[in-house]
Design an enzyme around this catalytic site. Sequence first.
Site, short mmCIF file in Angstrom:
data_model
loop_
_atom_site.label_atom_id
_atom_site.label_comp_id
_atom_site.label_asym_id
_atom_site.label_seq_id
_atom_site.Cartn_x
_atom_site.Cartn_y
_atom_site.Cartn_z
N SER A 96 75.95 36.91 80.33
CA SER A 96 77.19 36.63 81.05
C SER A 96 78.37 36.50 80.09
CB SER A 96 77.05 35.38 81.91
OG SER A 96 76.65 34.28 81.12
N GLY A 98 78.33 37.96 76.98
CA GLY A 98 78.43 39.28 76.39
C GLY A 98 79.30 40.19 77.23
N ARG A 99 79.21 40.03 78.53
CA ARG A 99 80.02 40.84 79.45
C ARG A 99 81.50 40.45 79.42
NH1 ARG A 99 75.11 40.09 83.18
NH2 ARG A 99 73.93 41.95 82.67
N THR A 120 73.28 27.89 62.62
CA THR A 120 74.59 28.49 62.50
C THR A 120 74.65 29.70 63.42
OG1 THR A 120 74.92 27.74 60.22
CG2 THR A 120 76.19 29.67 60.92
N LEU A 121 75.72 29.79 64.18
CA LEU A 121 75.91 30.88 65.14
C LEU A 121 77.05 31.77 64.68
CD1 LEU A 121 75.79 28.72 68.39
CD2 LEU A 121 73.92 30.08 67.41
N GLU A 122 76.82 33.08 64.66
CA GLU A 122 77.84 34.06 64.33
C GLU A 122 78.54 34.45 65.64
OE1 GLU A 122 75.14 37.01 63.12
OE2 GLU A 122 74.48 35.92 61.36
N GLN A 139 70.47 31.68 74.47
CA GLN A 139 69.12 31.35 74.88
C GLN A 139 68.19 31.41 73.66
OE1 GLN A 139 67.87 33.57 78.49
NE2 GLN A 139 69.91 34.46 78.31
#
Length: 179
Positions: A96, A98-99, A120-122, A139
Amino acid sequence: MILTGSKITEEVRSGSICLDPFEESLVNPNSYNYRLDKDLVEITYNVDDIKLLPIQHKLIIPEEGYVLQPNKLYLGVTYETIGSPKYVPSLIGRSSLGRLGLFLQITADLGHIGTCHKWTLELTVVQPLRVYSKMRIGQVSFWVTEGLELLNGHEYKKEVNSYAKYSEPTHSQMEKLLG
């Protein structure tokens, strides 16, 4: 083999999966919705040279959210501490988001068995997008391994330069690998 949502819940309760804090409402049929914590770092490189340390602009996501801008790299961190001594975690983005043009965990979605930390999130976006602290951003699924866990012929141990020791947004460590 991927674990189902009910098996993830069972393994969290038994201590075989670390999801802290854990909320049963975030369990999906074969994954768990992880959230974005309040800390963000905007990363800028003066020159595209991995030997140089990046310029880091640290941010705290305010209550009204923060608008990510295109052509920038942001590093966030999961709100949850995630991992397992028994299963391999894999983090992906939510379709959701990504869209809406958010790319999340572009390269490093697979964790190591035996680690438990905030990831860590890019984050990058193709158009301005407002994000909020504690929003469901991705997720995590958990995978069963087969065979002995080996790294260079030895049982896996956290490496000195491993990202697993960090629980805050952490920039690339490539300069350490170049000597």
